[in-house]
Design a protein around this motif. Structure first.
Motif, PDB file in Angstrom:
ATOM      1  N   ALA A  46       0.819  -1.225   0.000  1.00 46.11           N
ATOM      2  CA  ALA A  46       0.000   0.000   0.000  1.00 46.11           C
ATOM      3  C   ALA A  46       0.850   1.271   0.000  1.00 46.11           C
ATOM      4  N   GLN A  75      -1.102   7.572  -2.218  1.00 44.67           N
ATOM      5  CA  GLN A  75      -2.302   8.162  -2.844  1.00 44.67           C
ATOM      6  C   GLN A  75      -2.284   8.061  -4.372  1.00 44.67           C
ATOM      7  N   LEU A  79      -5.246   2.154  -5.202  1.00 42.71           N
ATOM      8  CA  LEU A  79      -5.648   0.911  -4.554  1.00 42.71           C
ATOM      9  C   LEU A  79      -6.634   1.222  -3.441  1.00 42.71           C
ATOM     10  N   ALA A  80      -7.160   0.179  -2.852  1.00 41.43           N
ATOM     11  CA  ALA A  80      -8.021   0.362  -1.673  1.00 41.43           C
ATOM     12  C   ALA A  80      -7.654  -0.723  -0.678  1.00 41.43           C
ATOM     13  N   MET A  81      -7.892  -0.447   0.579  1.00 40.13           N
ATOM     14  CA  MET A  81      -7.511  -1.413   1.606  1.00 40.13           C
ATOM     15  C   MET A  81      -8.625  -1.507   2.646  1.00 40.13           C
ATOM     16  N   PHE A  83      -9.111  -2.296   6.241  1.00 39.04           N
ATOM     17  CA  PHE A  83      -8.265  -2.433   7.424  1.00 39.04           C
ATOM     18  C   PHE A  83      -8.894  -3.396   8.426  1.00 39.04           C
ATOM     19  N   GLN A 140     -16.740   0.964   0.925  1.00 36.83           N
ATOM     20  CA  GLN A 140     -15.894   2.154   0.735  1.00 36.83           C
ATOM     21  C   GLN A 140     -14.734   1.830  -0.198  1.00 36.83           C
ATOM     22  N   ALA A 141     -14.110   0.669   0.050  1.00 40.98           N
ATOM     23  CA  ALA A 141     -12.958   0.275  -0.772  1.00 40.98           C
ATOM     24  C   ALA A 141     -13.393   0.044  -2.223  1.00 40.98           C
ATOM     25  N   SER A 144     -14.356   3.136  -4.496  1.00 38.05           N
ATOM     26  CA  SER A 144     -13.286   4.024  -4.973  1.00 38.05           C
ATOM     27  C   SER A 144     -12.734   3.560  -6.320  1.00 38.05           C
TER      28      SER A 144
ATOM     29  N   HIS B 126      -5.173   8.262   2.699  1.00 33.87           N
ATOM     30  CA  HIS B 126      -4.101   8.221   1.688  1.00 33.87           C
ATOM     31  C   HIS B 126      -4.322   7.066   0.721  1.00 33.87           C
ATOM     32  N   VAL B 127      -4.703   5.903   1.301  1.00 36.10           N
ATOM     33  CA  VAL B 127      -4.955   4.731   0.454  1.00 36.10           C
ATOM     34  C   VAL B 127      -6.073   5.050  -0.545  1.00 36.10           C
ATOM     35  N   GLY B 129      -6.620   7.733  -1.948  1.00 36.05           N
ATOM     36  CA  GLY B 129      -6.173   8.668  -2.981  1.00 36.05           C
ATOM     37  C   GLY B 129      -5.970  10.109  -2.542  1.00 36.05           C
TER      38      GLY B 129
END
Lengths: 246, 227
Positions: A46, A75, A79-81, A83, A140-141, A144, B126-127, B129
């Motif tokens: 990430a 940024q 990608l998206a994560m 958590f 949310q991930a 995006s 940040h992830v 964007g």
């Protein structure tokens, strides 16, 4: 589009040294005990941590190349994560959380309806249950529009019933998404259920021998990985690992 | 009782406090962000310098600022080169002095407020964007409203009551640098007790009201300690 990562980083008790590759539309499950370096792998992919050495590429794009001094900031990695503990924005409603980086608000709405959280759209994340928060984080991930999805122990904090439902939802979803999904878990059943490929990691190293032994054991016993009543599976892993260490 | 001798110093004090608060909310947020989220070289030195005005006698700070902002000081000379006028005994001069004097009252609450934000929500931003700049405004600021409010009130009140530093740098020029606290001192010196009473009462009531707001904002943090 495929994600490839060769990572080397010195941690407190061992050196993380792994190579991974995950194709679009596939789930790569990284499985291992607590403290084995799984989450660090995700954080490095990430861009939240930097490797000491390594190369990470996503399709044609180079995210990290330690020799060339390339390090693409988090940024810019698209990608998206998800958590482990959700990391939702407490000052925003569930809908605004899902829309936070959404390219299309209608996609956010569609995802929320699909994951059964549309009725919570005006609620703050701190007022909903763990399972609902986790679904919000997944929405949310996905909203995006990421090119890579990372999931860090996404179901570990959930009760068994919710966990099973969400695993099913993610398994269904993976076929529709043409992106690499890297999923980290300590639960081998979850890895076997979700992963198209499984990478066992112990003390920062990929542990193929252990995987081979494990797969043989489970196959021999005729175990079905999505069942929750197989307490002996983890015992087998533990025994095999001890044997390997000897 | 001369109304001008009451209202003018109060108005200057208010203008000074408002200007200092605006400048310090921006500068304090920037410094607090660096201290909480970035690697700062010689951090203990930087943090000690920021907190120094809390423990330093105002006259000592005022003396250094007088030298710095005087015709031979680096800041005074540069200012004169740019604008052709002196900084000493001007309203701008006392704003700059107040900014230095009240700096810790902005940085400390903001720093505490930023440090309370779960680092992972910032990482998530940040992830998803957001650059650090955008994440600051979309995540850090909305989650630090109480910290900004506390910083604004503390800076405002501290500046409203400033005396030593202002006297050293700005003197007591009526209508320009004569703030309420200096006016009280002069009123007492010249036995105009009625003026001193009125000015003191206004300052005391304003300070109490603002502190009441700060304590009401902080109340939630300690509710959990009830058995």
């Amino acid at each position: 589009m495929a994600l490839r990562a060769e990572i080397r980083k010195k941690l407190n008790h061992f050196t993380l040294d792994v190579s991974l590759a995950c194709a679009g539309g596939k789930i790569l499950s990284v499985v291992g005990p607590s403290g084995s370096g799984k989450t660090t792998i995700l954080r490095i992919i990430a861009g939240l941590d930097a490797p000491d050495e390594g190369i990470i590429t996503c399709g044609e794009r180079v995210w990290v190349n330690s020799r060339a001094g390339t390090f693409l900031p988090t940024q810019k990695r698209r990608l998206a994560m998800v958590f482990q503990d959700f990391a939702l924005f407490p000052h925003l409603s569930v809908f605004k959380n899902v829309c936070f980086a959404a390219r299309d608000r209608s996609l956010a709405e569609e995802l929320m309806k699909r994951f059964g959280i549309w009725h919570l759209k005006d609620t703050r994340p701190q007022s909903i249950s763990g399972g609902e928060r986790q679904r919000t984080a997944i929405c949310q991930a996905l909203a995006s529009g990421p090119e890579v999805l990372l999931m860090d122990e996404p179901f570990s904090a959930l009760d068994p019933i919710t966990r099973r439902k969400l695993r099913m939802a993610v398994a269904e979803m993976k076929g529709e998404l043409d992106i690499p999904i890297i999923h980290v878990t300590h639960d081998i059943r979850e890895a076997l259920f979700l992963g198209d490929e499984i990478v066992p990691v112990v003390s920062g190293k990929v542990f193929h021998k252990w995987l081979l032994q494990f797969m043989l054991t489970t196959r021999g016993a005729g175990m079905c990985p999505d069942r929750e009543d197989q307490g002996d599976v983890e015992l087998e892993i533990y025994d095999t690992r001890k044997e390997w260490k000897r | 009782m001369d109304t001008g001798s009451i209202l003018d110093p109060l108005w200057i004090s208010f203008k000074l406090a408002a200007a200092t608060t605006v400048v310090l909310l921006a500068a304090g947020a920037f410094l607090a962000y660096l201290l909480v989220y970035r690697k700062v070289p010689a951090r203990p030195v930087v943090e000690s310098l920021i907190s120094l005005p809390i423990v330093l006698p105002p006259t000592v700070l005022g003396f250094y600022l007088l030298i710095l902002m005087g015709p031979k000081g680096a800041l005074g000379r540069s200012w004169e080169g740019l604008f052709g006028s002196s900084l000493l005994f001007t309203f701008t001069g006392i704003v700059i002095a107040s900014v230095f004097h009240s700096l810790p009252f902005a940085v400390q609450p903001l720093k505490a407020s930023f440090a309370r934000i779960d680092r992972r929500i910032l990482e998530n931003a940040h992830v998803l964007g957001l650059s650090p700049f955008k994440a600051f405004f979309r995540v850090v600021v909305p989650n630090s409203v109480a910290g900004f409010a506390a910083a604004a009130i503390l800076v405002f009140l501290h500046t409203m009551g400033e005396f030593g530093v202002i006297l050293m740098v700005g003197g007591s020029v009526p209508g320009k640098t004569k703030v309420a606290s200096i006016a009280i001192f002069e009123a007492v010196e010249s036995l105009r007790y009625r003026d001193a009473w009125v000015l003191s009462l206004v300052l005391a009531l304003a300070s109490f009201s603002f502190l009441l707001v700060v304590n009401a904002l902080n109340k939630g943090e300690y509710d959990g300690l009830k058995g």
